[in-house]
Design an enzyme around this catalytic site. Structure first.
Site, PDB file in Angstrom:
ATOM      1  N   HIS A   1       0.817  -1.211   0.000  1.00 38.08           N
ATOM      2  CA  HIS A   1       0.000   0.000   0.000  1.00 38.08           C
ATOM      3  C   HIS A   1       0.853   1.263   0.000  1.00 38.08           C
ATOM      4  CE1 HIS A   1      -3.901   1.949   0.618  1.00 38.08           C
ATOM      5  NE2 HIS A   1      -3.295   2.773   1.453  1.00 38.08           N
TER       6      HIS A   1
ATOM      7  N   HIS B   1     -10.053   1.873  -0.015  1.00 41.12           N
ATOM      8  CA  HIS B   1     -10.143   1.525   1.405  1.00 41.12           C
ATOM      9  C   HIS B   1     -10.936   0.229   1.509  1.00 41.12           C
ATOM     10  CE1 HIS B   1      -9.799   3.446   5.621  1.00 41.12           C
ATOM     11  NE2 HIS B   1      -8.605   3.328   5.096  1.00 41.12           N
TER      12      HIS B   1
END
Length: 780
Positions: free
Chosen positions: A63, A114
């Site tokens: 990420h 998300h």
């Protein structure tokens, strides 16, 4: 999760692999044995502290560091004549307007995911996804003007899917509405591949003048500059969030992983947005913007924001955790360092600017009165030498080279093509096409999404021109404020997001190509010229060669499409990719998600009064089809209602797509088209039906082709349907001929409230509209 780290180290050289693996598991640290050994031997030359292991597991995650994807992302063209800032900071920026004095105005774009948090705690996960993405835009110095959401959920029949969908939408509305940022676009798909891994991808736009940009890195000559933490007091929420987003979801750990999800505070965020925006104006007047930097505190919290601000400018940084304002007692410094507490920013500031920033937040905007222990405070210094040092009670808990932390872990993953057989299905339409037509209209991936977007505030800033559901893209008029000059107030910005998961299941490359093409067609259909795209790359486990292949093919498809579609006013300049995100490990015990490259496209229209929508405007108009129909039904909703996937997806001809974009925008600029709708999900039959509903104007159409009627009407080859007044026909044809673009007259709008297509579909408009309006609502 065990947070009692103490002063312990992990010796990756002396200890046995099994013992090390147990320690890492006990501390919930997402490092491999090999990574730990590399950190110890290649980077530190000593056994790392537990705090350093935690930091590397977060900053070195997929990420943050893109350790599995970095080598492939360099295929993208990220610059161009309209690019002010490519994908190197928290958000990308393109030029979108210019005043009479030559001053440039930028459109700021950020695109984030998300996913894992939204699967575990859907309300908070979706809300904080919005929060982080808004901060990415605002910390560039921009006023946030609009957003979009791309949502992917599991099978609609499952109660779990309905719960997650409802909570995600509530989270987006519950956060986005109070902070005053309208949602103007989005798309939603339901597919069994997302049963255990929903996707929540969000895009936000902002505007600013070029000389108001604040960079997400330390400025030049920043040795000794202050590091200022602003916002909510630091707690333990979101600790490990970035590393959590780089792991497969395991059912038995979902309760444990809830601690990796942040807690939103929309009203504090709104206050911080206003405070930060006014501070930018103040620093500009004082000629200090080039002596500060600003970053959102997202993944990895204080640790990642500090190391990225420093390393991206070639510096090191020293952080003193004793100066951090804690929001809870007994918080371990490592947890505080890496937690993802929401509603926080970090400034780098020259000593002259520091007291101005502190006074602005703490006294003028009274941050300490807005939330307990909230404030702006100096927590460290930028340093020459490139070392990242974190101290607690006078001793080091982190001491490593900043660039080793941010870029040290890198993989060259192996990949191979998956082996599976696809077949071209044989379908018997025993009930006739009317029945099929109604089934497709009521399908959850076709039916009206009003049940979702009706919960969002679309007009909160008073600048929304086209809302969700009115056209293929949302449109906003961003320069209405008195801050902006009159000559740019009519400029419009269009925003769309797109991706079809069923295309990706058949062919990852063509699935990505179609996502880009469709996003571009969407903004084109309202009259906006595509200016840039962003991508959120949602895939499975990169350690599995077949899933890595899907990822590699997706990047290739996006890169090739953008390289072959050019900026309209710069024929040698490809459409740039200016922002994005990579989200891997979207996988559970039941397998990976479909390859899901979600694409956002932004377009510009010089005069927003020329924007058109999708609904037919009057009876007696001529209806034209742009783009020939081909037998490309693979991945279609038509096949889906028969439980089939198919084998042949739409294969985009790049030159044809570019010509269509240019011809369509030429014609809309000349006010020659009354309404337009792209041909995509459900095929041309569904596009025609959706154009009839708003104003209840029927149509009669005959489409000629060598293929069977079902393949013509429900195949999802891209293109457009346009409505044209008879008096504009000649001029329209001249434009399409000049652009070498296929234009086919297929019918007319009629007074009768019926939909008549190829003498195969003959249905009352009311029946069709009812199926479409209630198809998704009734299932949810």
């Amino acid at each position: 999760m065990n947070h009692q780290f103490g002063d312990e180290t992990i010796d990756f050289v002396s200890l046995e692999e099994g013992e090390i693996s147990k320690k890492l598991k006990d501390y919930n640290i997402a490092l491999t044995f090999e990574e730990g050994r590399k950190i110890q031997q290649d980077f530190l030359g000593r056994a790392p502290y537990i705090s350093e292991c935690v930091l590397w597991s977060i900053q070195g995650s997929e990420h943050c560091s893109y350790k599995s994807s970095r080598l492939f992302l360099n295929q993208y063209i990220t610059d161009g004549p309209n690019v002010i800032l490519g994908p190197t900071e928290d958000a990308g920026i393109i030029e979108i307007a210019k005043d009479k004095n030559g001053g440039k105005y930028g459109l700021v774009i950020s695109h984030e995911s998300h996913n894992h948090p939204s699967q575990i705690v859907p309300y908070e996960g979706a809300a904080t996804g919005i929060g982080g993405n808004v901060r990415d835009v605002s910390c560039m110095g921009a006023k946030v003007i609009a957003g979009a959401d791309a949502l992917r959920f599991g099978e609609i029949e499952k109660q779990k899917t309905k719960y997650i969908q409802n909570e995600v939408v509530k989270g987006i509305a519950g956060y986005g509405n109070p902070i005053g940022v309208p949602i103007i676009a989005g798309d939603t798909y339901f597919n069994k591949g997302y049963n255990d891994n929903c996707l929540v991808n969000v895009v936000h736009l902002g505007v600013l003048k070029e000389d108001e940009i604040i960079h997400s890195k330390a400025p030049k000559n920043a040795d000794g500059y202050d590091l200022i933490l602003v916002g909510k007091a630091t707690d333990n929420t979101g600790f490990g969030g970035a590393q959590f987003a780089s792991l497969e979801l395991e059912e038995d750990k979902k309760e444990q992983n809830k601690g990796a999800v942040q807690e939103p505070n929309a009203f504090l965020k709104k206050h911080l947005l206003k405070a930060t925006h006014t501070l930018v104006k103040k620093l500009k007047k004082l000629n200090l913007l080039n002596r500060v930097g600003l970053k959102d505190l997202g993944a990895g919290g204080i640790s990642c924001a500090a190391v990225e601000l420093a390393d991206s400018a070639g510096y090191g940084v020293e952080v003193d955790m004793d100066k951090v304002q804690f929001g809870m007692e007994g918080l371990h410094p490592t947890v505080a360092l890496c937690s993802e507490t929401q509603e926080r920013y970090m400034w780098v500031a020259c000593p002259i600017a520091t007291p101005i920033i502190l006074e602005h937040y703490n006294k003028i905007f009274e941050l300490p009165k807005m939330a307990k222990n909230a404030k702006a405070t100096v927590i460290g210094k930028i340093k020459n030498g490139g070392q990242f040092v974190v101290k607690h009670k006078g001793r080091d808990i982190i001491n490593a080279k900043a660039s080793d932390i941010t870029k040290g872990l890198l993989y060259e993953r192996k990949y191979k093509k998956p082996e599976f057989t696809l077949k071209k299905p044989k379908i018997k339409n025993e009930g006739g096409l009317n029945q099929i037509f109604l089934k497709i209209l009521s399908h959850e991936n076709i039916a009206s999404k009003k049940v979702i977007y009706e919960r969002y505030d679309k007009q909160v800033q008073g600048a929304t021109v086209v809302e969700p559901g009115e056209a293929d893209a949302g449109v906003v008029q961003p320069f209405l404020d008195t801050d902006f000059p009159d000559e740019i107030k009519n400029v419009g910005v269009a925003l769309s997001v797109d991706h079809n998961p069923r295309f990706g299941l058949i062919d990852s490359y063509w699935g990505a190509v179609n996502a880009v093409a469709e996003a571009m067609r969407n903004v084109t259909a309202v009259g906006a010229v595509p200016q840039a795209i962003t991508n959120c790359l949602n895939y499975g486990n990169p350690e599995k060669e077949e899933q890595m292949f899907q990822f590699v093919e997706g990047i290739k498809g996006i890169a090739r499409t953008c390289k072959n579609i050019h900026l309209k006013n710069h024929p040698n300049s490809p459409i740039p990719i200016i922002s994005g995100n990579v989200s891997l490990y979207n996988e559970s015990d039941d397998g990976a998600i479909p390859p899901s490259p979600v694409i956002a496209c932004v377009g510009k229209i010089e005069d927003v009064s020329k924007v058109i929508k999708m609904s037919f405007k009057k009876t007696g108009s001529k209806i034209f089809m742009v783009g020939k129909r081909r037998e490309e039904c693979g991945g279609s909703v038509y096949f889906d209602i028969f439980g089939e996937l198919g084998a042949i997806v739409p294969k985009v001809n790049f030159k044809e797509l570019e010509n269509q974009i240019f011809a369509m925008t030429d014609a809309i600029e000349g006010r020659l088209i009354l309404s337009a709708h792209d041909i995509s999900d459900g095929g041309i039959a569904i596009a025609l039906a959706e154009m009839t509903f708003q104003n209840e104007i029927g149509c009669e159409v005959e489409i000629k082709s060598d293929f069977s009627s079902d393949r013509i009407l429900f195949g999802e080859t891209g293109g457009f349907v346009i409505e044209v007044s008879e008096e504009n026909e000649k001029q329209l044809k001249e434009i399409f001929t000049e652009r070498n673009t296929g234009l086919f007259e297929i019918g007319k709008t009629i007074k009768r409230k019926r939909i008549l297509i190829n003498k195969k579909i003959e249905i009352e408009l009311e029946s069709a509209k009812n199926a479409w309006e209630n198809g998704l609502r009734s299932k949810l």
